[in-house]
Design an enzyme around this catalytic site. Structure first.
Site, PDB file in Angstrom:
ATOM      1  N   PRO A   1      11.751  -1.294  11.476  1.00 43.64           N
ATOM      2  CA  PRO A   1      12.350   0.015  11.205  1.00 43.64           C
ATOM      3  C   PRO A   1      13.111   0.018   9.888  1.00 43.64           C
ATOM      4  O   PRO A   1      13.376  -1.034   9.316  1.00 43.64           O
ATOM      5  CB  PRO A   1      13.319   0.185  12.373  1.00 43.64           C
ATOM      6  CG  PRO A   1      13.736  -1.194  12.730  1.00 43.64           C
ATOM      7  CD  PRO A   1      12.543  -2.088  12.425  1.00 43.64           C
ATOM      8  N   CYS A   2      13.469   1.204   9.423  1.00 45.82           N
ATOM      9  CA  CYS A   2      14.299   1.330   8.235  1.00 45.82           C
ATOM     10  C   CYS A   2      15.657   0.712   8.506  1.00 45.82           C
ATOM     11  O   CYS A   2      16.122   0.788   9.623  1.00 45.82           O
ATOM     12  CB  CYS A   2      14.485   2.801   7.874  1.00 45.82           C
ATOM     13  SG  CYS A   2      13.055   3.446   7.039  1.00 45.82           S
ATOM     14  N   PRO A   3      16.304   0.128   7.548  1.00 50.65           N
ATOM     15  CA  PRO A   3      15.994   0.081   6.116  1.00 50.65           C
ATOM     16  C   PRO A   3      15.153  -1.120   5.708  1.00 50.65           C
ATOM     17  O   PRO A   3      14.955  -1.335   4.524  1.00 50.65           O
ATOM     18  CB  PRO A   3      17.376  -0.052   5.494  1.00 50.65           C
ATOM     19  CG  PRO A   3      18.110  -0.931   6.452  1.00 50.65           C
ATOM     20  CD  PRO A   3      17.596  -0.543   7.823  1.00 50.65           C
TER      21      PRO A   3
ATOM     22  N   CYS B   1       6.702   2.567   9.499  1.00 50.17           N
ATOM     23  CA  CYS B   1       7.935   3.348   9.637  1.00 50.17           C
ATOM     24  C   CYS B   1       7.757   4.545   8.696  1.00 50.17           C
ATOM     25  O   CYS B   1       7.841   4.403   7.482  1.00 50.17           O
ATOM     26  CB  CYS B   1       9.136   2.509   9.231  1.00 50.17           C
ATOM     27  SG  CYS B   1      10.642   3.458   8.981  1.00 50.17           S
TER      28      CYS B   1
ATOM     29  N   GLN C   1       9.409   6.946   7.850  1.00 54.11           N
ATOM     30  CA  GLN C   1      10.521   7.340   7.007  1.00 54.11           C
ATOM     31  C   GLN C   1      10.496   6.626   5.657  1.00 54.11           C
ATOM     32  O   GLN C   1      11.144   7.057   4.711  1.00 54.11           O
ATOM     33  CB  GLN C   1      11.811   7.047   7.766  1.00 54.11           C
ATOM     34  CG  GLN C   1      12.901   8.022   7.498  1.00 54.11           C
ATOM     35  CD  GLN C   1      13.864   7.433   6.528  1.00 54.11           C
ATOM     36  OE1 GLN C   1      14.371   6.348   6.754  1.00 54.11           O
ATOM     37  NE2 GLN C   1      14.095   8.125   5.436  1.00 54.11           N
TER      38      GLN C   1
END
Lengths: 408, 91
Positions: B24-26, B51, B53
């Site tokens: 996942p981010c970041p 991900c 994003q």
């Protein structure tokens, strides 16, 4: 080269975040005018936690927190419930259109713990401050409540602390760069049925919401607004967490500037409704906003997403964010349980400051836009400073030895 | 957004790959900025992420930090970003 189809151009490719957040800002002002309340999600999640407590035989409806925010009926009896259901439907429809639904389990076990703890702390902090990023940014600052400015500053500080945690080696996986001679082979799952499933979901939810609106106007319209919000946050991948977090990690200000644009678009709209007599939602400008904001900023960075962020990522199939959601609701529910003990000292003793009353309509409006402008200038300054420093470090490290360096 | 057309991206041959599936981010953006300094001028890094994003992070960070962002290929949930290390590091 062929011209992209409508579907490819508008429903598969991601939308640019800045116009999308500005549209969300305008919609949130209309939402306030239509429903008389603000666009928010954590209050409703807290109620879901309350319902679960009721199922377990407890009586959370007697707690002060639920007496304050209300626990009557079920989600579909409430404006907040309809907006949340609409957001889930809109985000899922958008993800299905783009063929972006896939079960994605975390690669590293530590993410489960990280997601739950981060979600818990964020949910607890958001409710302590009477609302998450949405209530504070999209509806607090544009509603001229002083507490929202306190929350924002504290969230920025909390996100800085969150970065220290999230980038700790415990949470880092080794960065492995492989040498390759061709692009990776990717076989996307067939999109056909998912697209139509998304279209069906979107149309069905919109249809039901319209029918409901003919009987209970606010509930049905809240559902339609939710549908639009869900569509916007998923298609443009709007992320309030990144807005704060990535200032400190990579010096990127894209999302932070987008959110400022959204607030600027929203504030004057909200102002016009307040002039027409809709009562703004003003909360205590007490330590609860500062402590809650800090915990919220810390929690969202550790979790990897805020309350809106986990909603669309959960429906995209990112399993990590299911855990964040559970943690979020748990944290908010625990805060509701503790509220009667902490609220008198942290919140209730402090005034609810409405900037439009404290400074007059012109003063309140002027200070709000001055605050937004100052924030924008600070972002521009910070980005330049961060990237100049990063450039200096890179120039020093790009010696021939470093360039041929360590490859896994 | 993408400097290269989809056709040009299809023909592009990367020299290195960073596979961030499931992260996942970041972390995809952070790892990208950590990987790029390990490459030599002219190298092309392919970053794989699911991900979504990352569309708002990796291209912007690559450009902000002086690399040439070439474009992204979107195949369902899988995103592949292509970034070239410039011959002369930019200030």
């Amino acid at each position: 080269m062929h011209a992209p189809s409508f579907r490819e151009k508008y429903l598969v490719r991601f939308w640019s975040p800045t116009p999308a957040v500005a549209v969300a800002g305008v919609l949130s002002a209309y939402y306030f005018g239509v429903t008389g309340t603000f666009w928010a999600v954590t209050g409703e999640f807290t109620r879901w936690g309350g319902h679960l407590m009721q199922l377990a035989g407890a009586h959370p409806e007697r707690w002060g927190y639920f007496r304050a925010i209300g626990l009557q009926g079920l989600p579909w009896d409430r404006v907040d419930g309809w907006v949340v259901l609409g957001m889930f439907a809109g985000a899922l429809a958008a993800a299905l259109w783009a063929n972006n639904v896939k079960l994605r389990a975390p690669r590293h076990g530590v993410r489960w713990v990280q997601g739950f703890l981060g979600g818990f702390v964020a949910g607890f902090g958001a409710r302590l401050a009477m609302g998450c990023n949405l209530a504070a940014f999209f509806t607090g600052i544009p509603q001229f409540s002083l507490h929202a400015w306190m929350f924002t500053v504290a969230t920025a500080a909390g996100s800085w602390a969150g970065v220290r945690v999230a980038l700790h080696p415990v949470f880092r996986a080794p960065v492995r760069v492989e040498k390759v001679t061709a692009a990776a082979q990717v076989r996307a799952p067939a999109a056909g049925r998912r697209f139509w499933l998304g279209a069906l979901l979107f149309a069905a939810f919109a249809g039901v919401a319209l029918v409901v609106a003919t009987r209970q106007l606010k509930l049905g319209l809240a559902g339609l607004f939710g549908l639009a919000f869900g569509l916007l946050i998923e298609r443009a991948q709007i992320c309030f967490t990144a807005a704060f977090r990535d200032l400190w990690i990579t010096g990127r200000t894209l999302m932070a500037k987008a959110i400022l644009a959204g607030m600027a678009a929203s504030a004057v709209g909200t102002f016009s409704y307040v002039l027409l007599g809709v009562a703004p939602k003003i909360f205590w400008a007490g330590p609860n906003a500062l402590v809650g904001g800090f915990l919220f900023g810390l929690g969202i960075v550790v979790a990897g997403g805020c309350e809106t962020g986990w909603m669309y990522r959960a429906v995209e199939g990112q399993v990590h964010f299911w855990v964040v959601g559970v943690g979020n609701i748990a944290g908010a529910t625990v805060l509701a349980w503790l509220w009667d003990r902490v609220a008198p000292a942290l919140a209730l003793a402090y005034p609810k400051v409405n900037l439009l009353q404290a400074l007059g309509p012109v003063g309140g409006l002027a200070i709000t836009y001055a605050g937004l402008l100052t924030s924008f200038l600070l972002l521009v300054w910070w980005e330049r400073r961060f990237l100049t420093r990063a450039g200096g470090e890179r120039a020093r490290s790009t010696s021939p030895a470093a360039a041929t360096g360590v490859l896994g | 957004m993408s400097p290269l057309t989809p056709g040009e991206l299809d023909l592009l041959v990367p020299t290195h790959r960073l596979d961030m599936h499931g992260e996942p981010c970041p972390y995809p953006a952070v790892a990208t900025l950590e990987a790029l300094p390990q490459l030599a001028p002219g190298d092309v890094l392919e970053v794989i992420s699911d991900c979504a994003q990352s569309v708002n992070t990796i291209p912007h960070d690559a450009r902000n930090h002086g690399y040439e962002y070439l474009g992204m290929r979107q195949d369902g949930p899988t995103l592949r970003y292509y970034i070239r290390v410039p011959a002369q590091p930019r200030p």
